[in-house]
Scaffold this active site. Structure first.
Site, PDB file in Angstrom:
ATOM      1  N   CYS A 146      49.498 103.784 -28.509  1.00  0.00           N
ATOM      2  CA  CYS A 146      50.396 102.706 -28.107  1.00  0.00           C
ATOM      3  C   CYS A 146      49.864 101.418 -28.718  1.00  0.00           C
ATOM      4  CB  CYS A 146      50.464 102.602 -26.584  1.00  0.00           C
ATOM      5  SG  CYS A 146      51.514 101.257 -25.985  1.00  0.00           S
TER       6      CYS A 146
ATOM      7  N   GLU B  21      56.852 103.481 -30.844  1.00  0.00           N
ATOM      8  CA  GLU B  21      56.082 104.516 -31.532  1.00  0.00           C
ATOM      9  C   GLU B  21      56.781 104.834 -32.846  1.00  0.00           C
ATOM     10  OE1 GLU B  21      53.158 105.756 -32.431  1.00  0.00           O
ATOM     11  OE2 GLU B  21      52.848 105.903 -30.261  1.00  0.00           O
TER      12      GLU B  21
END
Length: 362
Positions: A2, A115
């Site tokens: 992340c 992402e």
């Protein structure tokens, strides 16, 4: 993994998002917070941590994303991209994280995170969030470091785990997400016996995602455009048949239709000529079809030869009749008594002029 997130909430909404608004909340350095649709390591984000020496109180403190361990040299230049994530499988082994587990846990709340999906040399970002729009709550660890100027800087790292089955197509890692108050409280209270059970993939079906613009890959790109859904471009492979006209196919269909009409008319005529004959409507077998086709070809050929012979015979008769008429007419004209033969002049009828005829008479 992340490395980008959206955090556009007001600072005073974060304790409620972390399910810790039922007790006293002290704020610290909140003026450093800047809401953003594209938060990256090095940015200041409000986090929730336990109040030192307090049984139930929490602190809403603005910290920099990207852990700088307290044992880092004061003269070192901090690199917030080096430890912005910590793997849950190894936090109990690495010195940078192991010493923080007992008393330096915190919660990070964001509306969603990004992402990237790798496709060869290209990367397509996706925005991941809860279906109902509620904020996500991540597990995190924090630490403090004093720089060469004597300033104490608080930093944090987000803990990641293996991806859920639903997200494995996108990436093999995802942040640890707490889906209820019980899990977030257990993490924040510092219980060491439940660490392994808490740091697991989030598998609830309310986590959704969609593709967004690749422009948000730059940290300077910010605003609502970061989370706007975009349509992915498909491969522009056009079949080669699309470049050719379909007129030929249409003509062929028309010809086939005409042939069917002709065949039907021929069959109808044959049936009318020979009403007693029975037409075989059952489909031919392969052997019968070959015999039928060969017989049809022979009959067609014989019929064509007969027609040619008949046409030749008629043509010869016409020529013979025309020749006879022409000779008879010629004989009649020659034998007709009323017609006189033209009188031909002989060479003696013309007098030869003498030399004297050229001189005038006096």
């Amino acid at each position: 993994m992340c490395g980008r997130a959206r955090c556009t909430m007001r600072a005073d909404d974060i304790p409620r998002a972390c399910r810790r608004n039922d007790g006293p909340v002290r704020t610290l350095h909140i003026d450093r917070y800047r809401p953003s649709y594209n938060v990256s390591p090095g940015s200041n984000i409000p986090v929730i941590r336990r109040e030192d020496g307090s049984d139930g109180g929490v602190v809403l403190q603005c910290m920099k994303w990207g852990l700088i361990p307290s044992f880092t040299k004061k003269t070192d230049k901090p690199d917030h991209y080096k430890m912005f994530n910590a793997r849950s499988e190894s936090i109990s082994e690495k010195a940078s994280f192991r010493r923080l587990i007992p008393k330096s846990r915190c919660l990070v709340s964001v509306e969603g995170f990004y992402e990237w999906k790798k496709d060869g040399s290209k990367k397509q970002p996706y925005y991941i969030h809860l279906k109902d729009g509620q904020p996500l709550v991540f597990a995190a660890l924090y630490d403090s470091w004093e720089n060469s100027e004597g300033e104490i800087i608080y930093t944090f790292t987000i803990i990641t785990t293996s991806s859920s089955p639903a997200l494995q197509w996108l990436h093999d890692r995802m942040p640890v997400i707490f889906g209820d108050k019980e899990a977030s409280d257990a993490w924040l209270d510092g219980s060491s016996s439940k660490v392994d059970t808490l740091l697991k993939p989030y598998e609830n079906p309310d986590l959704i995602w969609y593709p967004v613009t690749p422009a948000m890959g730059k940290p300077s790109f910010d605003g609502p455009e970061c989370i706007k859904e975009t349509k992915l471009k498909t491969d522009g492979n056009v079949p080669i048949s699309k470049f050719f006209s379909t007129k030929g196919a249409k003509k062929e269909v028309a010809l086939n239709s005409d042939e069917k009409v002709v065949k039907l008319d021929s069959a109808k005529c044959l049936k009318e000529e020979d009403p007693g004959s029975k037409v075989k409507t059952e489909p031919f077998s392969s052997t019968e079809k070959e015999e039928h086709d060969s017989k049809s070809s022979v009959m067609a050929f014989s019929h064509g030869v007969a027609e040619n012979c008949q046409m030749k015979r008629e043509h010869e008769e016409e020529l013979s009749a025309d020749s006879k008429v022409t000779s008879d007419d010629t004989n009649k004209l020659l034998a007709s008594p009323g017609r006189k033969k033209p009188k031909l002049k002989s060479a003696g009828d013309h007098k030869q002029p003498s030399v004297l005829s050229f001189f005038a008479k006096k």
